[in-house]
Design a protein around this motif. Structure first.
Motif, PDB file in Angstrom:
ATOM      1  N   LEU A 206       0.840  -1.208   0.000  1.00 50.58           N
ATOM      2  CA  LEU A 206       0.000   0.000   0.000  1.00 50.58           C
ATOM      3  C   LEU A 206       0.873   1.256   0.000  1.00 50.58           C
ATOM      4  O   LEU A 206       0.578   2.239  -0.693  1.00 50.58           O
ATOM      5  CB  LEU A 206      -0.922   0.012   1.229  1.00 50.58           C
ATOM      6  CG  LEU A 206      -2.095  -0.971   1.218  1.00 50.58           C
ATOM      7  CD1 LEU A 206      -2.838  -0.920   2.547  1.00 50.58           C
ATOM      8  CD2 LEU A 206      -3.061  -0.643   0.076  1.00 50.58           C
ATOM      9  N   ASN A 207       1.949   1.195   0.763  1.00 52.23           N
ATOM     10  CA  ASN A 207       2.835   2.361   0.834  1.00 52.23           C
ATOM     11  C   ASN A 207       3.512   2.630  -0.511  1.00 52.23           C
ATOM     12  O   ASN A 207       3.628   3.778  -0.941  1.00 52.23           O
ATOM     13  CB  ASN A 207       3.898   2.127   1.921  1.00 52.23           C
ATOM     14  CG  ASN A 207       4.575   3.407   2.332  1.00 52.23           C
ATOM     15  OD1 ASN A 207       3.908   4.424   2.504  1.00 52.23           O
ATOM     16  ND2 ASN A 207       5.883   3.375   2.474  1.00 52.23           N
ATOM     17  N   ILE A 208       3.937   1.560  -1.172  1.00 50.68           N
ATOM     18  CA  ILE A 208       4.587   1.710  -2.483  1.00 50.68           C
ATOM     19  C   ILE A 208       3.570   2.242  -3.494  1.00 50.68           C
ATOM     20  O   ILE A 208       3.832   3.217  -4.210  1.00 50.68           O
ATOM     21  CB  ILE A 208       5.133   0.337  -2.979  1.00 50.68           C
ATOM     22  CG1 ILE A 208       6.189  -0.222  -2.021  1.00 50.68           C
ATOM     23  CG2 ILE A 208       5.640   0.425  -4.417  1.00 50.68           C
ATOM     24  CD1 ILE A 208       7.564   0.339  -2.170  1.00 50.68           C
ATOM     25  N   VAL A 209       2.386   1.596  -3.537  1.00 49.93           N
ATOM     26  CA  VAL A 209       1.355   1.981  -4.508  1.00 49.93           C
ATOM     27  C   VAL A 209       0.946   3.434  -4.309  1.00 49.93           C
ATOM     28  O   VAL A 209       0.796   4.197  -5.280  1.00 49.93           O
ATOM     29  CB  VAL A 209       0.123   1.034  -4.373  1.00 49.93           C
ATOM     30  CG1 VAL A 209      -1.079   1.579  -5.126  1.00 49.93           C
ATOM     31  CG2 VAL A 209       0.485  -0.351  -4.872  1.00 49.93           C
ATOM     32  N   SER A 210       0.812   3.836  -3.058  1.00 46.32           N
ATOM     33  CA  SER A 210       0.369   5.211  -2.779  1.00 46.32           C
ATOM     34  C   SER A 210       1.369   6.253  -3.277  1.00 46.32           C
ATOM     35  O   SER A 210       0.999   7.390  -3.566  1.00 46.32           O
ATOM     36  CB  SER A 210       0.131   5.392  -1.280  1.00 46.32           C
ATOM     37  OG  SER A 210       1.361   5.346  -0.586  1.00 46.32           O
ATOM     38  N   SER A 211       2.639   5.854  -3.398  1.00 44.02           N
ATOM     39  CA  SER A 211       3.636   6.824  -3.868  1.00 44.02           C
ATOM     40  C   SER A 211       3.731   6.848  -5.385  1.00 44.02           C
ATOM     41  O   SER A 211       4.355   7.724  -5.965  1.00 44.02           O
ATOM     42  CB  SER A 211       5.008   6.493  -3.271  1.00 44.02           C
ATOM     43  OG  SER A 211       5.488   5.283  -3.805  1.00 44.02           O
ATOM     44  N   LEU A 212       3.094   5.878  -6.045  1.00 46.98           N
ATOM     45  CA  LEU A 212       3.194   5.809  -7.502  1.00 46.98           C
ATOM     46  C   LEU A 212       2.083   6.592  -8.203  1.00 46.98           C
ATOM     47  O   LEU A 212       2.284   7.124  -9.286  1.00 46.98           O
ATOM     48  CB  LEU A 212       3.155   4.339  -7.966  1.00 46.98           C
ATOM     49  CG  LEU A 212       4.298   3.445  -7.450  1.00 46.98           C
ATOM     50  CD1 LEU A 212       4.113   2.013  -7.915  1.00 46.98           C
ATOM     51  CD2 LEU A 212       5.651   3.977  -7.916  1.00 46.98           C
TER      52      LEU A 212
END
Lengths: 270, 290
Positions: A206-212
């Motif tokens: 979720l953290n990675i996706v939210s930054s993309l």
């Protein structure tokens, strides 16, 4: 209570030392190479400039040039954004998963339950011994910067390291409490590990996706990795106030729930 | 006051009724057998006594105290032995003993028990045989000289020598006024040391029998081969014998109750081979507790 507390610590001593020595070795390596990185900061920044911005953001790198200016920036990116959380998660998940589910799986829980001590006391002894192990791991790894920086003549800012120590404790403590909850719920270690690691992997994703993608940015609030902001703690010497509430709340809530479940559940070994 | 009182005990796991309305009591200072085939609910009952699991209904009182509400107080008076060892593989017996002593206080019985059982206290548990692990478990259960011993199939898988040592220890404890509650699926074992036994099947109490009554319900399977011809009529005269197979020089039969008459009859002949087996509990249940 003290007997079970001390015995649990003794049983985890060797594996904890391995974790600590492993992590300190990495920190030592980062500190040892930092002076030469500092000397070549401009060249390295140019070399990394070709990398996609979103990829760098995913790894918590926002200012490449700053990364080589201070040991805090360098460690925040190289150590505390990736390696340290992995080791911390592995340590607390293994301790938490074994503490109850492991004892049930190996049937040894009956040896403890047959003694004149309440389940709550067993739980408290197990929980706090694991928590103490993690506090020692965090303190020894984070504050290893003091002797290592002196050995290699690197300047450091102790207050910032104290911030990452507090943040690390909150982060690891929350994951440990969640794992303990699963451990109290299940009778097999594998299930406790599976669900704990599953929760962590989902939060990491979720953290990675939210930054993309901008439209997914709010997903970061569902991830521990958003609140465990090593850059902010080490570079800006700050902890997001929300991190205290989120990590603290989850720690207290999960622990109370785990204690309640353990004290009320049927414990059948087979 | 009874040592153990179980009243209408029920334990359901979903739709499975592991125990369904069990009622019995155990006198103080008795060795009480808890007999039933595998899956009858013996271990579930013991887990309720030990407060490892919580009953769906009913009541368990030990020494007049509620087994659930007063579990901590009661456990200081109870020694518990599981059917197979629940020990930490990487510890040795001394480390187990030290942990229990830190919880329950110092014990001065450890060396005596270790000597009596021939237990090695220094080796890591993972290096010990099942029998040696059970010796350590027994020391842990007995080291604080508990008022009540709760044993779940204590001799399963042990050699006869060790079984006899355990029987001796239990008898010695009984002689000192201790109460022993012992589950088993072995009728001969229960007959050997118990005074009374509760018999359960499918989670329900079938009977509480005095051991002399239980003795009458023994079933032996006998197979004998003789040098000379078998005298069918003489065997038939023994009323509790049923001939299953009769050849010229050999006989197989079932004996219900006392075997003394048959053995005396056989003793008058030249025997080439003789096998006497106790019938399994399942067969006894089929015969007597339908």
């Amino acid at each position: 209570m003290l007997a079970i507390f001390l015995r649990t610590i003794k049983d985890r001593l060797v594996s904890t030392l391995v974790y600590i020595i492993g992590e300190i070795s990495f920190i030592w390596m980062y500190v040892a190479i930092f002076p030469s990185m500092e000397d070549q900061a401009d060249e390295l920044s140019q070399a990394f400039a070709a990398y996609p911005e979103s990829l760098m953001k995913a790894f918590g790198i926002t200012d490449m040039a700053a990364m080589f200016r201070k040991i805090e920036n360098f460690l925040a990116t190289e150590n505390y954004s990736f390696l340290w959380p992995i080791l911390a998660v592995a340590l607390v998940v293994s301790i938490g998963g074994y503490s109850i589910a492991g004892e049930i799986e190996r049937k040894t829980i009956e040896t403890l339950l047959a003694q004149p001590i309440s389940r709550i006391i067993i739980f408290i002894s197990k929980y706090f011994s694991g928590l103490l192990i993690f506090v020692v791991f965090t303190a020894m790894t984070v504050f290893s910067i003091i002797p290592l920086a002196k050995i290699h003549g690197v300047d450091y800012f102790l207050e910032a390291h104290t911030k990452i120590f507090i943040l690390g404790l909150l982060f690891g403590g929350a994951i440990y409490s969640i794992t303990t909850l699963f451990s109290a719920l299940f009778s097999e270690r594998a299930k406790a590990y599976f669900f704990s690691v599953g929760v962590i992997v989902v939060m990491y994703a979720l953290n990675i996706v939210s930054s993309l993608k901008d439209n997914l940015a709010d997903l970061k609030y569902l991830s521990f990795f958003h609140y465990f902001n090593a850059n902010k703690a080490l570079v800006d010497n700050q902890i997001d106030p929300l991190a205290y509430y989120i990590f603290g709340g989850i720690m207290i809530g999960s622990t109370l729930l785990a204690a309640l479940i353990f004290s009320r559940r049927n414990i059948t070994v087979s | 006051m009874k040592a153990i009182e179980v009243v209408d005990l029920k334990k359901y796991f979903g739709n499975t009724r592991a125990i369904d309305g069990l009622t019995f009591s155990v006198d103080r200072g008795a060795i009480f057998g808890f007999l039933g085939p595998n899956g009858a609910g013996k271990t579930t009952t013991i887990r309720c006594l030990m407060d490892f699991i919580r009953p769906t209904g009913g009541q368990v009182r030990i020494l007049g105290l509620d087994a659930q509400k007063n579990t901590v107080e009661l456990k200081s008076k109870i020694g518990y032995l599981a059917p197979d060892p629940r020990l930490y593989d990487n510890w040795n017996a001394k480390e187990h003993i030290r942990l229990i002593e830190k919880i329950r206080g110092r014990s001065n019985r450890v060396n005596d028990l270790a000597e009596k059982l021939g237990a090695n206290l220094g080796d890591k548990i993972k290096t010990l045989s099942t029998g040696n692990k059970q010796k350590i478990s027994l020391i842990l259960a007995l080291m604080h000289d508990p008022e009540i011993l709760i044993l779940d199939e204590p001799t399963t898988g042990l050699d006869p020598l060790l079984q006899n040592t355990i029987y001796e220890i239990l008898t010695e404890m009984k002689n000192r006024g201790k109460t022993i509650f012992m589950s088993s699926h072995n009728l001969a074992e229960v007959e050997k040391i118990c005074e009374k036994a509760a018999i359960i099947r499918n989670g329900q109490l079938v009977a509480v029998e005095d051991i002399r009554e239980l003795h009458k319900k023994r079933i032996y399977l006998v197979e004998a081969r003789f040098k000379t011809t078998v005298d069918r009529e003489k065997v038939k005269k023994i009323t509790n014998c049923e001939i299953n197979n009769l050849q010229k020089n050999s006989i197989t039969l079932t004996v219900r109750g006392d075997i003394d008459q048959l053995v005396k009859l056989f003793a008058k002949k030249d025997i080439l081979d003789l096998t006497i087996e106790h019938a399994g509990l399942d067969k006894i249940f089929m015969e007597f507790y339908k």
